[in-house]
Design a protein around this motif. Structure first.
Motif, PDB file in Angstrom:
ATOM      1  N   LYS A 293       1.192  -1.319  -0.805  1.00 53.15           N
ATOM      2  CA  LYS A 293      -0.257   0.035   0.081  1.00 53.15           C
ATOM      3  C   LYS A 293       1.080   1.173  -0.217  1.00 53.15           C
ATOM      4  O   LYS A 293       0.561   1.940  -0.844  1.00 53.15           O
ATOM      5  CB  LYS A 293      -0.475  -0.171   1.072  1.00 53.15           C
ATOM      6  CG  LYS A 293      -1.841   1.074   1.537  1.00 53.15           C
ATOM      7  CD  LYS A 293      -2.872   0.481   2.051  1.00 53.15           C
ATOM      8  CE  LYS A 293      -4.395   1.432   2.885  1.00 53.15           C
ATOM      9  NZ  LYS A 293      -4.837   1.362   3.932  1.00 53.15           N
ATOM     10  N   GLN A 294       1.951   1.545   0.694  1.00 58.42           N
ATOM     11  CA  GLN A 294       2.667   2.458   0.942  1.00 58.42           C
ATOM     12  C   GLN A 294       3.527   3.023  -0.491  1.00 58.42           C
ATOM     13  O   GLN A 294       3.537   3.697  -1.219  1.00 58.42           O
ATOM     14  CB  GLN A 294       3.675   2.018   1.951  1.00 58.42           C
ATOM     15  CG  GLN A 294       3.414   3.170   2.973  1.00 58.42           C
ATOM     16  CD  GLN A 294       4.103   2.214   3.983  1.00 58.42           C
ATOM     17  OE1 GLN A 294       5.402   1.935   4.218  1.00 58.42           O
ATOM     18  NE2 GLN A 294       3.503   2.909   5.343  1.00 58.42           N
TER      19      GLN A 294
ATOM     20  N   THR B 178       1.324   4.179  -3.419  1.00 59.49           N
ATOM     21  CA  THR B 178       0.778   5.283  -2.909  1.00 59.49           C
ATOM     22  C   THR B 178       2.094   6.068  -2.791  1.00 59.49           C
ATOM     23  O   THR B 178       2.008   7.445  -3.555  1.00 59.49           O
ATOM     24  CB  THR B 178       0.669   5.601  -1.700  1.00 59.49           C
ATOM     25  OG1 THR B 178      -0.691   5.163  -0.754  1.00 59.49           O
ATOM     26  CG2 THR B 178       0.228   6.842  -0.633  1.00 59.49           C
ATOM     27  N   PHE B 179       3.560   5.688  -2.611  1.00 61.41           N
ATOM     28  CA  PHE B 179       4.708   6.588  -3.153  1.00 61.41           C
ATOM     29  C   PHE B 179       4.996   6.335  -4.919  1.00 61.41           C
ATOM     30  O   PHE B 179       5.103   7.905  -5.100  1.00 61.41           O
ATOM     31  CB  PHE B 179       5.914   5.893  -2.510  1.00 61.41           C
ATOM     32  CG  PHE B 179       7.431   6.261  -3.125  1.00 61.41           C
ATOM     33  CD1 PHE B 179       7.232   7.935  -2.409  1.00 61.41           C
ATOM     34  CD2 PHE B 179       7.646   5.732  -3.908  1.00 61.41           C
ATOM     35  CE1 PHE B 179       8.601   8.080  -2.431  1.00 61.41           C
ATOM     36  CE2 PHE B 179       9.516   6.299  -4.453  1.00 61.41           C
ATOM     37  CZ  PHE B 179       9.310   7.819  -3.477  1.00 61.41           C
TER      38      PHE B 179
ATOM     39  N   ALA C 115       1.998   6.208  -7.165  1.00 67.07           N
ATOM     40  CA  ALA C 115       0.810   7.499  -7.855  1.00 67.07           C
ATOM     41  C   ALA C 115       1.371   9.059  -7.506  1.00 67.07           C
ATOM     42  O   ALA C 115       0.913   9.950  -8.463  1.00 67.07           O
ATOM     43  CB  ALA C 115      -0.738   6.911  -6.914  1.00 67.07           C
ATOM     44  N   GLY C 116       2.052   8.789  -6.025  1.00 60.62           N
ATOM     45  CA  GLY C 116       2.435  10.638  -5.882  1.00 60.62           C
ATOM     46  C   GLY C 116       3.081  11.263  -7.155  1.00 60.62           C
ATOM     47  O   GLY C 116       3.621  12.360  -7.142  1.00 60.62           O
TER      48      GLY C 116
END
Length: 76
Positions: A45-46, A49-50, A52-53
């Motif tokens: 998940k991290q 998210t990393f 995607a950002g």
């Protein structure tokens, strides 16, 4: 006689230390085995998210390889 008694005591203490280390090791392995799916889920998940950002809101375009900055240019 003193040496024999000291040797027996050392063997008994060594046996208890080895048994304790084995029990603690098995317990830690069991805890790690149980926690593995939760950690994998959290890390994926991290990771998502990393990245995607990075792709959505990235202002500087470049790549760092072994401490050197290399600009990335799109030639298309």
């Amino acid at each position: 006689m003193k040496n024999i008694i000291a040797g027996v005591i050392a063997l008994v203490i060594g046996f208890f230390a080895l048994t304790f280390a084995t029990v603690v090791g098995v317990f830690m392995a069991l805890v790690a085995f149980i926690a593995q799916p939760f950690l994998k889920r959290k890390l994926s998940k991290q990771y998502a998210t990393f990245y995607a950002g990075k792709t959505n809101g990235a202002t500087s375009q470049g790549r760092v390889i072994e401490g050197e900055y290399e600009p990335v240019q799109h030639n298309r």
